[in-house]
Design a protein around this motif. Structure first.
Motif, PDB file in Angstrom:
ATOM      1  N   ALA A  97       0.913  -1.274  -0.018  1.00 39.93           N
ATOM      2  CA  ALA A  97       0.059  -0.092   0.064  1.00 39.93           C
ATOM      3  C   ALA A  97       0.715   1.279  -0.033  1.00 39.93           C
ATOM      4  O   ALA A  97       0.344   2.384  -0.856  1.00 39.93           O
ATOM      5  N   LYS A  98       1.843   1.152   0.803  1.00 37.72           N
ATOM      6  CA  LYS A  98       2.750   2.420   0.773  1.00 37.72           C
ATOM      7  C   LYS A  98       3.671   2.704  -0.582  1.00 37.72           C
ATOM      8  O   LYS A  98       3.698   3.691  -0.987  1.00 37.72           O
ATOM      9  N   GLN A  99       4.014   1.507  -0.951  1.00 37.89           N
ATOM     10  CA  GLN A  99       4.375   1.427  -2.348  1.00 37.89           C
ATOM     11  C   GLN A  99       3.607   2.282  -3.322  1.00 37.89           C
ATOM     12  O   GLN A  99       4.067   2.798  -4.158  1.00 37.89           O
ATOM     13  N   LYS A 100       2.181   1.869  -3.480  1.00 32.37           N
ATOM     14  CA  LYS A 100       1.316   2.276  -4.381  1.00 32.37           C
ATOM     15  C   LYS A 100       1.074   3.710  -4.163  1.00 32.37           C
ATOM     16  O   LYS A 100       1.142   4.336  -5.053  1.00 32.37           O
ATOM     17  N   LEU A 101       1.068   4.160  -2.877  1.00 38.56           N
ATOM     18  CA  LEU A 101       0.869   5.452  -2.617  1.00 38.56           C
ATOM     19  C   LEU A 101       1.978   6.256  -3.132  1.00 38.56           C
ATOM     20  O   LEU A 101       1.698   7.290  -3.800  1.00 38.56           O
ATOM     21  N   GLU A 102       3.391   5.784  -3.123  1.00 38.21           N
ATOM     22  CA  GLU A 102       4.518   6.845  -3.509  1.00 38.21           C
ATOM     23  C   GLU A 102       4.321   6.529  -5.293  1.00 38.21           C
ATOM     24  O   GLU A 102       4.557   7.544  -5.782  1.00 38.21           O
ATOM     25  N   LYS A 103       4.131   5.450  -5.427  1.00 41.22           N
ATOM     26  CA  LYS A 103       4.083   5.316  -6.972  1.00 41.22           C
ATOM     27  C   LYS A 103       3.148   6.074  -7.797  1.00 41.22           C
ATOM     28  O   LYS A 103       3.305   6.784  -8.955  1.00 41.22           O
ATOM     29  N   LYS A 104       1.870   5.966  -7.261  1.00 39.94           N
ATOM     30  CA  LYS A 104       0.811   6.706  -7.955  1.00 39.94           C
ATOM     31  C   LYS A 104       0.609   8.241  -7.685  1.00 39.94           C
ATOM     32  O   LYS A 104      -0.309   8.870  -7.802  1.00 39.94           O
ATOM     33  N   ASN A 105       1.763   8.651  -6.453  1.00 38.25           N
ATOM     34  CA  ASN A 105       1.742   9.877  -6.046  1.00 38.25           C
ATOM     35  C   ASN A 105       0.247  10.432  -5.433  1.00 38.25           C
ATOM     36  O   ASN A 105      -0.239  11.620  -5.650  1.00 38.25           O
ATOM     37  N   CYS A 106      -0.199   9.697  -4.435  1.00 41.55           N
ATOM     38  CA  CYS A 106      -1.271   9.917  -3.890  1.00 41.55           C
ATOM     39  C   CYS A 106      -0.999  10.720  -2.543  1.00 41.55           C
ATOM     40  O   CYS A 106       0.062  10.586  -2.135  1.00 41.55           O
ATOM     41  N   ASP A 107      -1.898  11.485  -1.964  1.00 39.85           N
ATOM     42  CA  ASP A 107      -1.753  11.998  -0.589  1.00 39.85           C
ATOM     43  C   ASP A 107      -2.390  11.015   0.442  1.00 39.85           C
ATOM     44  O   ASP A 107      -1.725  11.202   1.538  1.00 39.85           O
ATOM     45  N   MET A 108      -2.945  10.196  -0.035  1.00 42.41           N
ATOM     46  CA  MET A 108      -3.630   9.140   1.138  1.00 42.41           C
ATOM     47  C   MET A 108      -3.925   7.720   0.436  1.00 42.41           C
ATOM     48  O   MET A 108      -4.359   7.989  -0.681  1.00 42.41           O
ATOM     49  N   ILE A 109      -3.710   6.580   1.068  1.00 41.85           N
ATOM     50  CA  ILE A 109      -4.281   5.438   0.454  1.00 41.85           C
ATOM     51  C   ILE A 109      -4.932   4.770   1.627  1.00 41.85           C
ATOM     52  O   ILE A 109      -4.635   4.749   2.797  1.00 41.85           O
TER      53      ILE A 109
END
Ligand code: CTP
Length: 216
Positions: A153-165
């Motif tokens: 989930a943390k990787q997805k947050l970084e990769k997709k440039n989210c503010d929150m996941i």
């Protein structure tokens, strides 16, 4: 801290259906309940909500502007058309990652031999918004993981440039697709993490909106 009242928020919800031929599709078990609950909660808090919703029988309040779509491409097109005008995005839809490369014009007839359908990736709505969003726009994604949940989930947050996941647990009876309850962990881009109990999707929607209000 983000104010909700008066803000323009786009929410995606539900599954997408990727056509194989005129009568068949590739889809998934998403009901749209979680995303619709979030749209309803935001609307109650005074946000101007647009709900871009994949195929579902669920209804939403008249206060929510609803755009019904079928495929990942339809959802992508609808979201991108509205994206410059939004303050926040909450992407809860279970978008199909792949679609048939070609769609048969006529119903595919059964043959004795095995058959293969070639698939190609669909456009990633969350990743595209992550690339083009401004620093004023808040982007919230969902992650559905079955292993290494937090790391993925943390990787997805970084990769997709989210503010929150929002990590949906599938390792919990009663959580996720088709259920009225869900169990989530909310992680923000500073890696602040909050794990919640299993609760109704309406209650989870309140936790999500509270997390957005507190985000800084
Ligand atoms: N998403 C999207 N467009 C896609 C695929 C996913 O907007 N074509 C969004 C979902 O709405 C969700 C997030 O991306 O907010 C995570 O989706 P998920 O399927 O869990 O992640 P994937 O990027 O597909 O990664 P993987 O399948 O490797 O877990």
């Amino acid at each position: 801290m983000p104010e909700i009242s008066g803000k323009k928020v786009l929410v995606t919800a539900g599954p997408t259906y990727e056509p194989i031929d005129p009568v068949r599709f590739i889809g998934n078990h998403s009901s749209g309940k979680m995303g619709i609950a979030i749209a309803e909660e935001l609307s109650r808090e005074g946000a101007k909500v647009t709900l871009v919703c994949g195929p579902t029988t669920l209804t939403s309040s008249a206060s929510i502007k609803r755009i019904d779509v079928r495929s990942a491409q339809d959802m992508f097109d609808a979201v991108m058309k509205l994206s410059d005008d939004q303050d926040m995005f909450i992407l809860s839809a279970a978008v199909a990652d792949y679609r048939p490369k070609t769609v048969a014009e006529e119903k595919i007839k059964k043959k004795d031999a095995a058959m293969t359908i070639e698939l190609e990736p669909t456009p990633d709505i969350l990743a595209n918004l992550g690339k083009r969003k401004t620093s004023e726009q808040l982007l919230v994604g969902f992650a559905l993981e079955t292993e290494n949940e937090l790391d993925n989930a943390k990787q997805k947050l970084e990769k997709k440039n989210c503010d929150m996941i929002i990590l949906n647990s599938l390792n919990h009876a009663g959580a996720g697709f088709g259920h009225d309850t869900n169990q989530v962990t909310i992680i923000d881009r500073h890696h602040n993490m909050n794990t919640f109990e299993l609760k109704s999707k309406t209650e989870v929607a309140k936790d999500v909106v509270t997390a957005i209000k507190r985000y800084q």
